[in-house]
Design an enzyme around this catalytic site. Structure first.
Site, PDB file in Angstrom:
ATOM      1  N   SER A 149     -32.520 -31.790   5.000  1.00 18.53           N
ATOM      2  CA  SER A 149     -32.649 -30.577   5.574  1.00 18.53           C
ATOM      3  C   SER A 149     -33.694 -30.374   6.663  1.00 18.53           C
ATOM      4  CB  SER A 149     -32.488 -29.473   4.475  1.00 18.53           C
ATOM      5  OG  SER A 149     -33.782 -29.774   3.631  1.00 18.53           O
TER       6      SER A 149
ATOM      7  N   HIS B 210     -38.774 -25.347   3.000  1.00 21.34           N
ATOM      8  CA  HIS B 210     -39.040 -25.704   4.521  1.00 21.34           C
ATOM      9  C   HIS B 210     -39.980 -25.277   5.395  1.00 21.34           C
ATOM     10  CE1 HIS B 210     -34.679 -26.219   2.982  1.00 21.34           C
ATOM     11  NE2 HIS B 210     -34.893 -27.555   3.358  1.00 21.34           N
TER      12      HIS B 210
ATOM     13  N   ASP C  55     -39.078 -21.078   3.859  1.00 24.88           N
ATOM     14  CA  ASP C  55     -38.637 -20.700   3.018  1.00 24.88           C
ATOM     15  C   ASP C  55     -39.273 -21.449   1.725  1.00 24.88           C
ATOM     16  OD1 ASP C  55     -37.281 -23.199   2.967  1.00 24.88           O
ATOM     17  OD2 ASP C  55     -35.289 -22.339   3.459  1.00 24.88           O
TER      18      ASP C  55
END
Ligand SMILES: *[C@@H]1O[C@H](CO)[C@@H](O)[C@H](O)[C@H]1NC(C)=O
Ligand SMILES: *[C@@H]1O[C@H](CO)[C@@H](O)[C@H](O)[C@H]1NC(C)=O
Length: 363
Positions: free
Chosen positions: A41, A331, A328
């Site tokens: 991600s 990340h 978040d």
């Protein structure tokens, strides 16, 4: 060791004085033709949007709040991510998500393809059916199809030449370490053995990519996983989790060794290894010198450190995103991703070795 502020200052002077002289000799002829991105991600630009059963998605607000047109694209960020900034550095558009290309032909692969998938791991222990994410082994299979398409389009030697000058960006390992941290079953395997499995598997896949044309690898190590907000909230003092950080460092050591081995086994491989751990650690230990004010709490989320609930449409988000390290619970913000890429692209050897990404592109 150079102090960070000194380094930034020195770099500014360097780029003012030296860079214009050398830039001319690094022009067109040596620019990379394409970037192929493999990973999780940190570098997913929308592949998971195409996985109907995946819960590892970011294609809803408040993600993308600072992206052009303020749209959520599937990037786990308020704006651009690491893959976008690398592309920007070499003057290419961001490589499109492989799964968005459908039954594309070689022409749509010319400037690169992004195979990265949120939640993807090297060992894929938590997702054996591949419903949640596209694991490393499958990303490599997808690359082999892309290589075939390029070969049809450019001819065998044309494709070989194209690929040998392209960058292959690899960001893997966080999800394997998080899985180990979160699963007492996995921890039945001794850590050394688990990390050795990660390294062996990654090495074999990098070899496959090399055999199919790749020569220039940018491989990034893991940042201090134990310092992300999701890990801090499991420590009563809200400090970094020592165990996760120890596991992270062990993997980074294995990664650095496997790259050295690969280079000696594969005649024409070149690489830049990004030292994410010390880079991000310096952001955390010395926030102000890097323009950050909040390096513990997430910007978007709910609860303690905004990390008890993920960044969902119902979550709150901060307005000062430029001075947060974390977007978040896992990340980085766009600001942090951009600064990080500055370090691996142009930084000295304690941040990118044996050469930095700019030097790799110039080979
Ligand atoms: C929690 O953080 C503190 C620093 O604030 C550190 O000394 C301690 O070892 C951490 N605990 C764990 C379980 O990692
Ligand atoms: C490395 O590349 C050169 C030039 O393309 C080639 O002649 C040589 O065979 C390659 N060496 C290996 C070990 O692949």
């Amino acid at each position: 060791m150079l102090h960070m502020a000194d380094y930034v200052h020195a770099r500014m002077i360097l780029s003012l004085l030296v860079f214009p002289i050398f830039q001319a000799s690094w022009s067109q002829g040596q620019a990379v033709p394409a970037i192929f991105v493999f990973g999780d991600s940190f570098v997913d630009v929308g592949n998971n949007n195409y996985l109907p059963l995946s819960l590892a998605k970011a294609n809803f607000p408040h993600n993308g709040i600072d992206f052009p047109a303020h749209i959520a694209t599937g990037r786990f960020s308020n704006g651009k991510n690491i893959a976008d900034f690398i592309a920007e550095k070499v003057g290419l558009p961001s490589s499109p998500p492989y799964l968005s290309l459908g039954s594309a032909s070689g022409v749509s692969y010319l400037t690169g393809v992004n195979f990265a998938s949120g939640g993807a791991g090297i060992l894929n222990p938590k997702n054996p059916l591949d419903t949640q994410s596209v694991p490393l082994c499958k990303q490599v299979q997808q690359y082999l199809e892309v290589q075939q398409g390029l070969t049809q389009h450019l001819g065998s030697s044309g494709a070989q030449k194209h690929l040998s000058k392209s960058l292959f960006f690899i960001s893997f390992g966080s999800n394997d370490i998080l899985a180990y941290s979160g699963s007492s079953d996995l921890r039945m395997t001794p850590l050394q053995e688990y990390v050795a499995q990660m390294a062996t598997t990654l090495k074999a896949q990098l070899k496959t990519i090399y055999v199919h044309g790749a020569r220039k690898f940018v491989v990034v190590g893991l940042p201090p996983i134990g310092c992300c907000p999701s890990q801090r909230i499991t420590n009563t003092t809200r400090g970094c989790r020592d165990d996760s950080n120890t596991w992270t460092l062990l993997f980074n050591d294995a990664l650095a060794s496997l790259l050295q081995e690969l280079k000696s086994e594969l005649g024409n491989m070149t690489y830049s290894y990004g030292h994410s751990y010390p880079i991000v650690k310096s952001f955390i230990e010395n926030p102000a010198a890097h323009g950050f004010r909040e390096v513990k709490a997430a910007c978007c989320g709910l609860g303690d450190l905004n990390a008890q609930i993920a960044c969902l449409p119902v979550s709150q988000h901060c307005s000062n995103r430029g001075d947060h390290l974390f977007w978040d619970l896992f990340h980085p913000t766009e600001a942090a991703a951009g600064l990080y890429v500055d370090y691996i692209y142009d930084g000295p050897s304690q941040y990118a070795s044996p050469i930095n990404v700019r030097q790799l592109t110039a080979i």
